[in-house]
Design a protein around this motif. Sequence first.
Motif, PDB file in Angstrom:
ATOM      1  N   CYS A   1       1.860   2.270  -3.448  1.00 23.39           N
ATOM      2  CA  CYS A   1       0.835   3.042  -4.124  1.00 23.39           C
ATOM      3  C   CYS A   1       0.665   4.356  -3.623  1.00 23.39           C
ATOM      4  N   ARG A   2       0.715   4.561  -2.311  1.00 23.89           N
ATOM      5  CA  ARG A   2       0.492   5.915  -1.941  1.00 23.89           C
ATOM      6  C   ARG A   2       1.680   6.901  -2.298  1.00 23.89           C
TER       7      ARG A   2
ATOM      8  N   LYS B   1       0.864  -1.286  -0.012  1.00 21.42           N
ATOM      9  CA  LYS B   1       0.136   0.226  -0.063  1.00 21.42           C
ATOM     10  C   LYS B   1       0.933   1.269   0.087  1.00 21.42           C
TER      11      LYS B   1
ATOM     12  N   VAL C   1     -12.325   2.675  -9.844  1.00 22.46           N
ATOM     13  CA  VAL C   1     -11.260   3.562  -9.771  1.00 22.46           C
ATOM     14  C   VAL C   1     -10.879   3.812 -11.027  1.00 22.46           C
TER      15      VAL C   1
ATOM     16  N   PRO D   1      -2.593   6.868 -12.107  1.00 20.29           N
ATOM     17  CA  PRO D   1      -3.811   6.084 -12.083  1.00 20.29           C
ATOM     18  C   PRO D   1      -3.876   4.491 -11.749  1.00 20.29           C
TER      19      PRO D   1
ATOM     20  N   LYS E   1      -4.311   0.446  -5.160  1.00 18.96           N
ATOM     21  CA  LYS E   1      -4.553   0.573  -3.770  1.00 18.96           C
ATOM     22  C   LYS E   1      -5.852   0.240  -3.563  1.00 18.96           C
TER      23      LYS E   1
ATOM     24  N   GLU F   1     -10.420   7.517 -12.726  1.00 23.61           N
ATOM     25  CA  GLU F   1      -9.200   7.878 -13.427  1.00 23.61           C
ATOM     26  C   GLU F   1      -9.197   8.173 -14.952  1.00 23.61           C
TER      27      GLU F   1
ATOM     28  N   LYS G   1      -3.301   4.048  -8.006  1.00 24.35           N
ATOM     29  CA  LYS G   1      -4.895   4.186  -7.223  1.00 24.35           C
ATOM     30  C   LYS G   1      -5.640   3.060  -7.376  1.00 24.35           C
TER      31      LYS G   1
END
Length: 223
Positions: free
Chosen positions: A83-84, A80, A115, A89, A95, A119, A92
């Motif tokens: 990803c952060r 995670k 998501v 895109p 994530k 995006e 995200k």
Amino acid sequence: MMILAFLDLFGMDIPGGEESLLGILAKGGVTMIVLAVLFVVNIYIFFNRVVVISKAKKEPRALLDNVLNAVKSGDLETAKSYCRKDPTPMAKMLKAGLDRITSPLKNIEVAIENVGKIELYYLEKNVSILGMISGAAPMIGFFGTVIGMINAFMSMDKGNVDTSDLAGGIYEAMVTTAGGLFVGIIAYISYNYIVRQIEEVVHNMEVASIEFVDMLQAPTLQN
């Protein structure tokens, strides 16, 4: 100025030089103002999308490999965190999948897909305007030319019109056609370039989601 560059590109001589051309543009009236506004809007949207898409096209392989390796080793927090730290895109989407990794596979796929749609909407924001400008600009230019021709022939109908004045009015009117075509061509190229770049980003997003879901279906993770 943009019409001067366009005409010079095709080797067309402008009577009186640049000042004469600027005078002709001024006589184009509202039509040339509209075309100038469309040209500025096109340039703004194009470079705005180029910046956004260039960030979204960041090399996806390294992020995907890091996330997959972290998940395989059972370190979800590390996955995670990758990803952060990544604003793309694809990050995200991954994530969203990681946040629901304990849910049924179908729910994970839906979360990733949702998501991805969001995006994609951000990537395509205002791109349709480029397509609209590419079609509308030439028509606006032709409209300005028709209005100019009507005015020229109305003046001729009243009599006592010098031939050189009539010819001058006609080529002044034709400048709006050149302006419309110029703006339309630039918008057409801009639109197709942006669409192609978005397709590459979408392809990377699809590849990432497929590999992520395939990994979750691996026997070692299911057990």
